[in-house]
Design a protein around this motif. Structure first.
Motif, mmCIF file in Angstrom:
data_model
loop_
_atom_site.group_PDB
_atom_site.id
_atom_site.type_symbol
_atom_site.label_atom_id
_atom_site.label_comp_id
_atom_site.label_asym_id
_atom_site.label_seq_id
_atom_site.Cartn_x
_atom_site.Cartn_y
_atom_site.Cartn_z
ATOM 1 N N VAL A 104 38.981 31.419 40.099
ATOM 2 C CA VAL A 104 37.933 31.465 39.067
ATOM 3 C C VAL A 104 37.269 32.832 38.996
ATOM 4 C CG1 VAL A 104 37.369 29.000 39.108
ATOM 5 C CG2 VAL A 104 36.160 30.540 40.662
ATOM 6 N N SER A 105 36.832 33.171 37.784
ATOM 7 C CA SER A 105 35.987 34.346 37.569
ATOM 8 C C SER A 105 34.551 33.989 37.925
ATOM 9 C CB SER A 105 35.998 34.747 36.097
ATOM 10 O OG SER A 105 37.216 35.308 35.725
ATOM 11 N N ALA A 106 33.703 35.001 37.909
ATOM 12 C CA ALA A 106 32.268 34.767 37.991
ATOM 13 C C ALA A 106 31.833 34.037 36.725
ATOM 14 C CB ALA A 106 31.547 36.100 38.097
ATOM 15 N N MET A 107 30.704 33.323 36.790
ATOM 16 C CA MET A 107 30.155 32.700 35.580
ATOM 17 C C MET A 107 29.968 33.797 34.520
ATOM 18 S SD MET A 107 27.305 30.218 37.383
ATOM 19 C CE MET A 107 26.747 29.404 35.892
ATOM 20 N N VAL A 113 27.904 37.325 34.492
ATOM 21 C CA VAL A 113 27.312 37.606 35.803
ATOM 22 C C VAL A 113 27.753 38.973 36.341
ATOM 23 C CG1 VAL A 113 27.292 36.865 38.218
ATOM 24 C CG2 VAL A 113 26.856 35.217 36.394
ATOM 25 N N THR A 114 29.033 39.301 36.135
ATOM 26 C CA THR A 114 29.525 40.591 36.644
ATOM 27 C C THR A 114 28.733 41.753 36.047
ATOM 28 O OG1 THR A 114 31.705 39.625 36.921
ATOM 29 C CG2 THR A 114 31.599 42.033 36.875
ATOM 30 N N ASP A 115 28.501 41.710 34.736
ATOM 31 C CA ASP A 115 27.720 42.777 34.091
ATOM 32 C C ASP A 115 26.314 42.852 34.679
ATOM 33 O OD1 ASP A 115 29.720 43.574 32.359
ATOM 34 O OD2 ASP A 115 29.148 42.130 30.810
ATOM 35 N N GLY A 119 29.431 37.560 42.379
ATOM 36 C CA GLY A 119 29.698 36.693 41.232
ATOM 37 C C GLY A 119 30.814 35.694 41.522
ATOM 38 N N GLU A 120 31.948 36.200 41.999
ATOM 39 C CA GLU A 120 33.097 35.319 42.280
ATOM 40 C C GLU A 120 32.887 34.529 43.572
ATOM 41 O OE1 GLU A 120 33.483 38.013 40.489
ATOM 42 O OE2 GLU A 120 34.881 37.395 38.907
ATOM 43 N N ARG A 121 32.150 35.102 44.526
ATOM 44 C CA ARG A 121 31.875 34.359 45.764
ATOM 45 C C ARG A 121 31.092 33.086 45.434
ATOM 46 N NH1 ARG A 121 29.799 39.497 49.267
ATOM 47 N NH2 ARG A 121 28.763 37.918 50.543
ATOM 48 N N GLY A 141 38.479 35.068 41.837
ATOM 49 C CA GLY A 141 39.375 36.144 41.437
ATOM 50 C C GLY A 141 38.693 37.482 41.698
ATOM 51 N N PHE A 142 39.386 38.574 41.358
ATOM 52 C CA PHE A 142 38.772 39.903 41.258
ATOM 53 C C PHE A 142 38.419 40.543 42.601
ATOM 54 C CE2 PHE A 142 34.403 41.900 40.229
ATOM 55 C CZ PHE A 142 34.896 43.093 39.724
ATOM 56 N N ILE A 143 38.130 39.739 43.630
ATOM 57 C CA ILE A 143 37.656 40.328 44.882
ATOM 58 C C ILE A 143 38.723 40.269 45.975
ATOM 59 C CG2 ILE A 143 35.246 39.828 44.375
ATOM 60 C CD1 ILE A 143 35.328 37.476 46.276
ATOM 61 N N GLY A 168 39.181 45.788 39.975
ATOM 62 C CA GLY A 168 38.943 46.374 38.653
ATOM 63 C C GLY A 168 38.514 45.305 37.668
ATOM 64 N N ARG A 169 37.790 45.724 36.606
ATOM 65 C CA ARG A 169 37.246 44.760 35.645
ATOM 66 C C ARG A 169 38.363 43.898 35.069
ATOM 67 N NH1 ARG A 169 32.007 44.861 33.916
ATOM 68 N NH2 ARG A 169 32.571 42.700 33.496
ATOM 69 N N GLY A 170 38.053 42.643 34.868
ATOM 70 C CA GLY A 170 39.059 41.700 34.364
ATOM 71 C C GLY A 170 40.091 41.334 35.431
ATOM 72 N N GLY A 171 39.786 41.650 36.691
ATOM 73 C CA GLY A 171 40.786 41.528 37.752
ATOM 74 C C GLY A 171 41.167 40.120 38.183
ATOM 75 N N SER A 172 40.493 39.105 37.647
ATOM 76 C CA SER A 172 40.848 37.749 38.076
ATOM 77 C C SER A 172 42.246 37.333 37.628
ATOM 78 C CB SER A 172 39.832 36.738 37.544
ATOM 79 O OG SER A 172 38.580 36.977 38.125
ATOM 80 N N ASP A 173 42.687 37.839 36.486
ATOM 81 C CA ASP A 173 44.063 37.544 36.063
ATOM 82 C C ASP A 173 45.040 38.127 37.086
ATOM 83 O OD1 ASP A 173 42.992 36.467 33.760
ATOM 84 O OD2 ASP A 173 43.396 38.235 32.522
ATOM 85 N N PHE A 174 44.699 39.304 37.564
ATOM 86 C CA PHE A 174 45.528 39.976 38.563
ATOM 87 C C PHE A 174 45.585 39.125 39.838
ATOM 88 C CE2 PHE A 174 46.124 44.406 40.739
ATOM 89 C CZ PHE A 174 47.479 44.188 40.821
HETATM 90 N N1 ASP Z 1 34.322 38.868 36.780
HETATM 91 C C1 ASP Z 1 35.166 40.040 36.677
HETATM 92 C C2 ASP Z 1 34.878 40.775 35.391
HETATM 93 O O1 ASP Z 1 34.081 40.324 34.592
HETATM 94 C C3 ASP Z 1 36.599 39.725 36.823
HETATM 95 C C4 ASP Z 1 37.179 38.759 35.791
HETATM 96 O O2 ASP Z 1 36.461 37.971 35.212
HETATM 97 O O3 ASP Z 1 38.395 38.807 35.585
HETATM 98 O O4 ASP Z 1 35.416 41.822 35.175
#
Ligand code: ASP
Ligand code: MG
Length: 486
Positions: free
Chosen positions: A55-58, A61-63, A143-145, A209-211, A223-229
């Motif tokens: 899962v991503s952060a809610m 939240v990351t921003d 956020g992801e924790r 994800g992401f962490i 990196g941003r958007g890293g949960s897909d990774f």
């Molecule tokens: N929460 C992170 C972001 O906003 C990672 C993700 O959602 O993929 O970049």
């Protein structure tokens, strides 16, 4: 010798029943979304599949964590702690809407402990008055924790045998903070040790994800958007049968449905096609992030958590042949064309380099280039540094700037080696003024520049020309039938 063969046999085997399901920020944005997510995971378990959830952060939240980190880095302790306090309330309120009894009590204690640690960290940053990439990763990891612990608790409460796994125990990376490089072999070993046994016991592991973390256990991010990774790394490492990226759109479409109501869902797309589209603004997912999955030939699905019945889009290494030349049309607006005419210094040796050096100096990315004997035209994202760039180019050439342009990009593997496609393309938009043309070296994309105000008209005309009789093996023609009836 025999031992080695065993390892190889195991490594090569795909676990067809194992599915990695990744849910983005909007799929966990509040208690309602988290319950929708639980229902989707339940559906997979009822089909006999074993999900591993990332899962991503809610949402947002990351921003906000990055804003808190930046405030602390400026020495604004009050501002940083105020952001953290708002985030604390949102997480606790969500947990209380979502959970009850002992599961709520345990989760609330865990959330408070995380936020206490975050507050300490922000105070420390504010005291030093400096934010390093390493501490920034630490702050943003919360956020992801948090989201992963809450989703695991929700799965536990809803009979899905949820169990939280701290992603930092499995996703081992180098120490390139902000965009760490994963160590795939190491990750595979950790997943086999820590996650696979949980799956075998019928539990549903949930991780952020992401962490990740370095071998020494220092928190990093991908990196941003890293949960897909992360999802691709987990799917690749566990040799999953499939990876599902759950988001809030019905997969990849033939074009933006807000511009063209006739837009169709693309059922299957190749990795290369998806990569071209992502670059030109289709915001579904960044294909580079799913490379670990594609390299292992694990199919990746893009699905809609608000419309779980929809079949979404399947991204595969090689898409089946398609009767339609194009899969999708994307547009990128807000571009500027810069014409550089070498009046004073005709195309001498080193001239192109001198021109490109100016863009490089201002970190200005170029989308398209076309050259003639005496001029170079480039297109760039409208950028606040353009006046400086032009002033500098003016020293070596005559410079002309035209703003409010847009790039239309048509993507499809099946344009390779076919003739007459560009003729059809330009005749469909013969009433529109085309400024620049290029066909990418990848041979699967044709792009051209037009006035931004012509984008809607161009897309509708092109869509009507190329998607009037779509190949039903690749496009969801049902969608159109339903739309026409409505
Ligand atoms: N929460 C992170 C972001 O906003 C990672 C993700 O959602 O993929 O970049
Ligand atoms: Mg995302």
């Amino acid at each position: 010798m025999s031992e080695r063969r065993n390892v190889q046999a195991r490594a090569g085997e795909a676990r067809a029943g194992l599915v990695v399901m990744k849910f983005g920020g909007t799929s966990v944005e509040d208690a309602k979304a988290m319950l929708r997510t639980a229902a989707i995971v339940r559906g997979r378990r009822e089909r006999g599949l074993s999900p591993v959830v990332v899962v991503s952060a809610m949402a947002k939240v990351t921003d906000q964590l990055l804003a808190a980190a930046a405030a602390a880095g400026r020495g604004d302790k009050t501002g940083a702690l105020a952001i953290a306090a708002r985030l604390r309330n949102r997480h606790i309120e969500t947990a209380s809407d979502l959970l009850c009894g002992e599961i709520f009590a345990g989760t609330e204690t865990a959330i408070r402990a995380e936020f206490d640690a975050l507050d300490d960290l922000l105070r420390g940053i504010a005291a030093v008055g400096e934010l390093t990439p390493r501490t920034s990763d630490n702050v943003v990891s919360f956020g992801e924790r948090l989201s992963s612990q809450m989703v695991a608790a929700a799965f536990e409460q809803n009979g899905l045998n949820g169990v939280h796994v701290d992603a930092r125990t499995c996703i081992i990376t180098d120490a390139h903070y902000g965009k760490a490089i994963p160590h795939e072999a190491h990750i595979e070993a950790k997943l086999a040790e820590l996650v696979l046994p949980l799956v075998e016991r019928g539990l549903t592991p949930v991780m952020g994800g992401f962490i990740g973390a370095t071998e020494k256990g220092i928190t990093t991010t991908l990196g941003r958007g890293g949960s897909d990774f992360t999802a691709a790394l987990v799917g690749g490492g566990l040799h999953a049968g499939a990876i599902e990226i759950w988001t809030d759109v019905n997969g990849i479409m033939t074009t933006d449905p807000r511009i063209c109501p006739d837009a169709l869902r693309v059922k299957t797309i190749s990795f290369e096609e998806a990569a071209e589209l992502a670059y030109f603004g289709a915001k579904v997912l960044h294909p580079a992030t799913i490379l670990p999955a594609v390299q292992k030939s694990i199919p990746v699905w893009v699905l809609n958590s608000r419309n779980a019945e929809n079949e979404g889009t399947k991204i595969t290494a090689m898409a089946p042949p398609c009767a339609s030349p194009f899969k999708s049309i994307a547009a990128k607006k807000g571009l500027t064309i810069i014409d550089v005419v070498a009046s004073r210094m005709l195309m001498t040796h080193g001239y192109l380099k001198a021109v490109f050096d100016v863009f490089d100096k201002y970190h200005c990315a170029i989308d398209m280039v076309s050259t003639s004997e005496v001029s170079i035209s480039v297109t760039v994202d409208s950028n606040e540094r353009l006046p400086e760039i032009c002033a500098e180019l003016d020293k070596i050439a005559d410079v002309k700037l035209e703003g409010s342009k847009a790039l239309i990009c048509m993507v499809g593997e099946d344009i390779r080696g076919r003739s007459g496609i560009s003729g059809r393309m330009f005749s469909a938009i013969r009433h529109i003024n085309v400024r620049m043309i290029s066909q990418g070296a990848s041979e699967i994309n044709m792009s051209f520049m037009i006035e931004q105000s012509d984008v809607e008209e161009a897309i509708r005309s092109l869509h009507a020309e190329f998607f009037a009789n779509p190949d039903p093996t690749v496009f969801d023609t049902e969608a159109r039938v339903v739309a026409a009836k409505a």
